[in-house]
Design an enzyme around this catalytic site. Structure first.
Site, PDB file in Angstrom:
ATOM      1  CG  ASP A   9      -0.181  -0.062   2.551  1.00 57.69           C
ATOM      2  OD1 ASP A   9       0.964  -0.557   2.587  1.00 57.69           O
ATOM      3  OD2 ASP A   9      -0.726   0.411   3.565  1.00 57.69           O
ATOM      4  CG  ASP A  14       4.302   0.541   2.029  1.00 64.08           C
ATOM      5  OD1 ASP A  14       3.995   1.366   2.893  1.00 64.08           O
ATOM      6  OD2 ASP A  14       3.703  -0.539   1.850  1.00 64.08           O
TER       7      ASP A  14
HETATM    8  O1  RIB Z   1       1.456  -0.524  10.913  1.00 65.44           O
HETATM    9  C1  RIB Z   1       2.516  -0.471  10.033  1.00 65.44           C
HETATM   10  C2  RIB Z   1       1.985  -0.405   8.637  1.00 65.44           C
HETATM   11  O2  RIB Z   1       1.385   0.824   8.448  1.00 65.44           O
HETATM   12  C3  RIB Z   1       2.975  -0.515   7.544  1.00 65.44           C
HETATM   13  O3  RIB Z   1       2.380  -1.103   6.438  1.00 65.44           O
HETATM   14  C4  RIB Z   1       3.351   0.854   7.263  1.00 65.44           C
HETATM   15  O4  RIB Z   1       3.373   1.151   5.913  1.00 65.44           O
HETATM   16  C5  RIB Z   1       2.440   1.658   8.106  1.00 65.44           C
HETATM   17  O5  RIB Z   1       2.009   2.852   7.806  1.00 65.44           O
HETATM   18 CA    CA Z   2       2.759  -0.423   4.186  1.00 63.19          CA
END
Ligand code: RIB
Ligand code: CA
Length: 308
Positions: A9, A14
């Site tokens: 996502d 990421d």
């Molecule tokens: O909780 C961690 C997740 O949410 C990960 O996927 C990261 O991208 C974050 O924002």
């Molecule tokens: Ca993520």
């Protein structure tokens, strides 16, 4: 070459995880599939495409589900920025994803090479769950699935009991956790301990002085502000890069095989990952839980992959 497929996502952490895989000399990323999560689907796709371009790769990026299976999306723009990449003014528009729906790409890529492909998931598990519903053989065809998600020990980051990726689409997570797929779970508690970057450490990463290090550090800007305001912590966590590091080299962690169940539905326990630490339920273990990932090895690996 080891073969990876990454479901993401794509927001700020990421993107760093994608960069790590794309720049690993012994890994071929077959495809990147995108799901709604930290940001809605369209910006997540654009963020993934930007990252692939930065790395000088042609890796196909495929759009997937624009929302969780049964729910509306609750995104994390307040954490990662409106554009998901720290709102630092990157040009994150106008790139074109590859044809083919993420769900079909996951099935076709993994099931056409049984036992060959490592799936790394960095967001809500919506795409993977739908792929499993469409083609249950996916569970036996995947080499392993490394999941950033859940909180096995400490409180969560979205509710007291749940971590974002599992909370956003708990029904999808339940399908994945009960699929029989070989799962490695890198939970929130590891992100906030072994995956935490202090400002001093961040300055060292930035001082590597490449376009990769500038990007990886720069896009954490809104996350740094958010964490300081909401928790008082100075610095930032890198959950997805930590999960990617485990996928790249499992020797940086200890794995404990446990039964992990996901609480679906609504209520205060929505999205909780219940770990049967002592096996008191007598259910077969289904997950290798990462415990005590080496922060030092993680940061060394990250720094190496940010060099020219
Ligand atoms: O909780 C961690 C997740 O949410 C990960 O996927 C990261 O991208 C974050 O924002
Ligand atoms: Ca993520």
């Amino acid at each position: 070459m080891r073969r990876f497929l990454i479901d993401t996502d794509t927001a700020s952490d990421d993107a760093v995880a994608l960069l790590m895989a794309l720049r690993s000399p012994d890994v071929h990323v077959e495809a990147i599939t995108v799901v709604a999560g930290n940001v809605p689907l369209e910006p997540a796709v654009q963020n993934a495409l930007y990252t692939v371009e930065l790395c000088g790769k042609q890796t196909p990026v495929h759009a997937g589900l624009a929302k969780p299976i049964l729910r509306d999306l609750e995104d994390g723009r307040h954490v990662h920025g409106y554009d998901g990449m720290g709102d630092i003014g990157l040009d994150l528009t106008g790139r074109t994803p590859a044809e083919g729906h993420a769900v079909d790409v996951i099935i076709d890529t993994i099931c056409s090479s049984p036992g060959e492909i490592t799936l790394v998931t960095l967001g809500p598990l919506s795409n993977v769950a739908v792929a499993l519903l469409k083609e249950p053989r996916l569970a036996e065809c995947v080499k392993e699935c490394v999941v950033m998600g859940g909180c096995c020990v400490l409180p969560g980051n979205i509710t007291p009991l749940a971590e974002f990726n599992i909370y956003v689409d708990p029904e999808a997570a339940k399908i994945v956790f009960e699929s029989g797929m070989p799962l490695v779970l890198v939970g929130w508690e590891e992100s906030i301990t072994s995956g935490f970057i202090t400002m001093e450490e961040s300055a060292k990463l930035e001082a590597i002085g490449t376009k990769y290090s500038e990007f990886a550090v720069g896009i954490q800007r809104t996350l740094i502000d958010y964490l300081e305001k909401s928790t008082g912590m100075i610095g930032y966590d890198l959950p997805d890069p930590l999960a990617m590091a485990v996928a790249l080299d499992a020797s940086i962690t200890t794995l404990e095989r446990k039964r992990v169940d996901v609480i679906a539905g609504d209520g205060p326990a929505r999205g909780q990952t219940v770990v049967d630490v002592w096996g008191v339920e007598g259910q077969p273990p289904n997950v290798d839980v990462a415990v005590k990932v080496s922060a030092e090895k993680f940061q060394t690996m990250l720094a190496e992959l940010l060099k020219e």
